[in-house]
Write a protein that holds these residues in place. Structure first.
Motif, short mmCIF file in Angstrom:
data_model
loop_
_atom_site.label_atom_id
_atom_site.label_comp_id
_atom_site.label_asym_id
_atom_site.label_seq_id
_atom_site.Cartn_x
_atom_site.Cartn_y
_atom_site.Cartn_z
N SER A 128 0.81 -1.22 0.00
CA SER A 128 0.00 0.00 0.00
C SER A 128 0.84 1.27 0.00
CB SER A 128 -0.93 0.01 1.22
OG SER A 128 -0.18 -0.01 2.42
N ARG A 129 2.10 1.19 0.38
CA ARG A 129 2.98 2.37 0.40
C ARG A 129 4.03 2.33 -0.71
NH1 ARG A 129 2.67 5.25 5.37
NH2 ARG A 129 0.55 4.97 6.13
N LEU A 130 4.01 1.32 -1.55
CA LEU A 130 5.06 1.15 -2.55
C LEU A 130 5.12 2.29 -3.57
CD1 LEU A 130 5.36 -2.60 -3.59
CD2 LEU A 130 7.15 -1.10 -2.72
N ALA A 131 4.02 2.95 -3.82
CA ALA A 131 4.00 4.00 -4.83
C ALA A 131 4.52 5.33 -4.30
CB ALA A 131 2.58 4.19 -5.36
N SER B 120 -4.68 1.00 -3.22
CA SER B 120 -3.33 1.31 -2.78
C SER B 120 -2.35 0.18 -3.12
CB SER B 120 -3.31 1.59 -1.28
OG SER B 120 -3.78 0.49 -0.53
N THR B 121 -2.80 -1.07 -2.98
CA THR B 121 -1.92 -2.18 -3.31
C THR B 121 -1.65 -2.24 -4.81
OG1 THR B 121 -2.62 -3.50 -1.41
CG2 THR B 121 -1.68 -4.70 -3.27
N VAL C 242 1.93 -1.35 -9.57
CA VAL C 242 2.21 -0.68 -10.85
C VAL C 242 3.49 0.14 -10.73
CG1 VAL C 242 1.41 1.08 -12.47
CG2 VAL C 242 -0.20 -0.64 -11.59
N ALA C 243 3.62 0.88 -9.63
CA ALA C 243 4.81 1.72 -9.43
C ALA C 243 6.07 0.87 -9.32
CB ALA C 243 4.63 2.58 -8.18
N ALA C 244 5.98 -0.24 -8.59
CA ALA C 244 7.14 -1.12 -8.43
C ALA C 244 7.53 -1.77 -9.74
CB ALA C 244 6.85 -2.18 -7.37
N ALA C 245 6.53 -2.16 -10.53
CA ALA C 245 6.82 -2.75 -11.83
C ALA C 245 7.47 -1.73 -12.76
CB ALA C 245 5.54 -3.30 -12.46
N ASP C 246 6.98 -0.50 -12.74
CA ASP C 246 7.55 0.55 -13.57
C ASP C 246 8.99 0.85 -13.17
OD1 ASP C 246 5.22 0.77 -14.99
OD2 ASP C 246 4.49 2.55 -13.92
N ALA C 247 9.27 0.71 -11.86
CA ALA C 247 10.62 0.97 -11.36
C ALA C 247 11.53 -0.25 -11.53
CB ALA C 247 10.57 1.37 -9.89
N LYS C 248 10.94 -1.33 -12.07
CA LYS C 248 11.68 -2.57 -12.30
C LYS C 248 12.31 -3.12 -11.01
CE LYS C 248 12.65 -1.90 -17.22
NZ LYS C 248 11.47 -1.02 -17.38
N LEU C 249 11.56 -3.00 -9.93
CA LEU C 249 12.00 -3.58 -8.66
C LEU C 249 11.72 -5.08 -8.66
CD1 LEU C 249 10.70 -0.86 -6.16
CD2 LEU C 249 13.04 -1.19 -7.00
#
Length: 340
Positions: free
Chosen positions: A131-134, A174-175, A180-187
């Motif tokens: 929920s806070r990854l973005a 939030s999840t 999506v943000a983590a995937a875009d950042a290639k984490l």
């Protein structure tokens, strides 16, 4: 050998570069050891461990029905004590380190504690609801100090299905935004799809959401009681998704690994929490008692004493004790029970 090469400004040896390329797809060939590798000195403490997990806090912004923690207070070590704990674990030889909660990313000290563990040369896994990854400040931490893995639990394919389990209105949005943000950042993210009676009808949708993001995933459907033996969590179990396929072959918990709660209390694992040892007050020498404590918790007691099927048992002893304390149906954890 690596320490000597670092002192002599040598390059990464071919055998190590090849292993790194195969295991992590990292190219270390011809690179100087100093700057490419962190070579830690051998531990001089009376006890060493290679793996540890840590509940940085029990507090959570979700209120999941299936959670194995009965209560989730916001309490624990202050930042200097957290950093001291990490230094102690480093000096004990801990290389693989899992940070969990509660929800770890809501802890105000997560970033400095995480960076300290990363700078200590630990291979880090973070368990989170995503929920806070973005949040930019969280993404910046993970970009600058890349984890080995971020494991995100997914509870539904829509606001309705996620809310039914988490009882948090923003859980799905939030999840998913965090994923999506983590995937875009290639984490390095792996999703755990939590299967319960609340979201079983949306299982294919959850799989599709994760596949569309290009993320790896696994599925988890065996709901356990709380580690204090409260069986109310079992109400969320979906029949047919109890994983009893793997025979329990023993566990090195307490011998090569251990768990630490938010107050610095060390136990054999997240489930076997008997006779905790406080690392902050006792120091690492207190863990000299842990192997014997772990062995005592692995003994077959109660309804499992003298079981003729013990060699084919599919659940560890600490977990079986929790099921027994919760008076759970045998079918949830024992092959004597009816198949589901």
């Amino acid at each position: 050998m690596l320490a000597d090469l670092a002192d002599q400004n040598g390059v990464v040896p071919e055998w190590f570069a090849e292993a790194a390329a195969q295991a992590w797809t990292v190219n270390l060939r011809h690179r100087p050891v100093r700057g490419a590798l962190l070579v830690r000195p051998p531990s001089t403490l009376p006890v060493t461990y290679c793996r540890a997990s840590w509940e940085i806090n029990l507090g959570c912004n979700f209120a999941c029905e299936h959670c194995y923690m009965e209560t989730r207070p916001f309490a624990g070590l202050d930042l200097p004590e957290k950093l001291h704990l990490i230094e102690t674990l480093r000096d004990m030889g801990v290389l693989w380190f899992q940070i969990t909660g509660g929800e770890p990313l809501i802890n105000p000290h997560f970033a400095p504690a995480y960076r300290a563990a990363h700078d200590a040369g630990m291979m880090l896994e973070v368990l989170t609801n995503g929920s806070r990854l973005a949040r930019p400040e969280i993404l910046d931490v993970f970009r600058a100090s890349r984890p080995h893995k971020i494991t995100v639990s997914m509870y539904g394919a829509s606001p309705e299905t996620a809310y039914a389990l988490t009882r948090a209105n923003s859980a799905f949005k939030s999840t998913y935004t965090g994923l999506v943000a983590a995937a875009d950042a290639k984490l390095p993210v792996e999703v755990t799809i939590i299967i319960t009676k609340h979201n079983i009808d949306a299982l294919e949708e959850m799989r599709a959401l994760v596949r569309d993001l290009g993320l790896a995933f696994k599925e988890f459907g065996s709901i356990s009681p709380t580690y204090t033996g409260n069986g109310s969590t079992l109400d969320s179990q979906t029949p047919g998704y109890l994983d009893k396929s793997a025979i329990f072959r023993g566990c090195p918990a307490g011998h090569t690994s251990f768990h630490v709660d938010p107050h610095g209390n060390a136990t054999m694992c997240k489930v076997g929490r008997e006779n905790p040892i406080n690392i902050i007050t006792e120091g690492p020498q207190g863990l000299l008692r842990l192997p014997a404590i772990a062995d005592a918790q692995m003994l077959r007691t109660g309804g499992c004493s003298g079981c003729t099927l013990s060699s084919t048992c599919r659940v560890c002893r600490p977990m079986a004790k929790v099921y027994q304390a919760a008076k759970a149906p045998l079918s949830h954890y024992c092959q004597h029970g009816n198949k589901e």
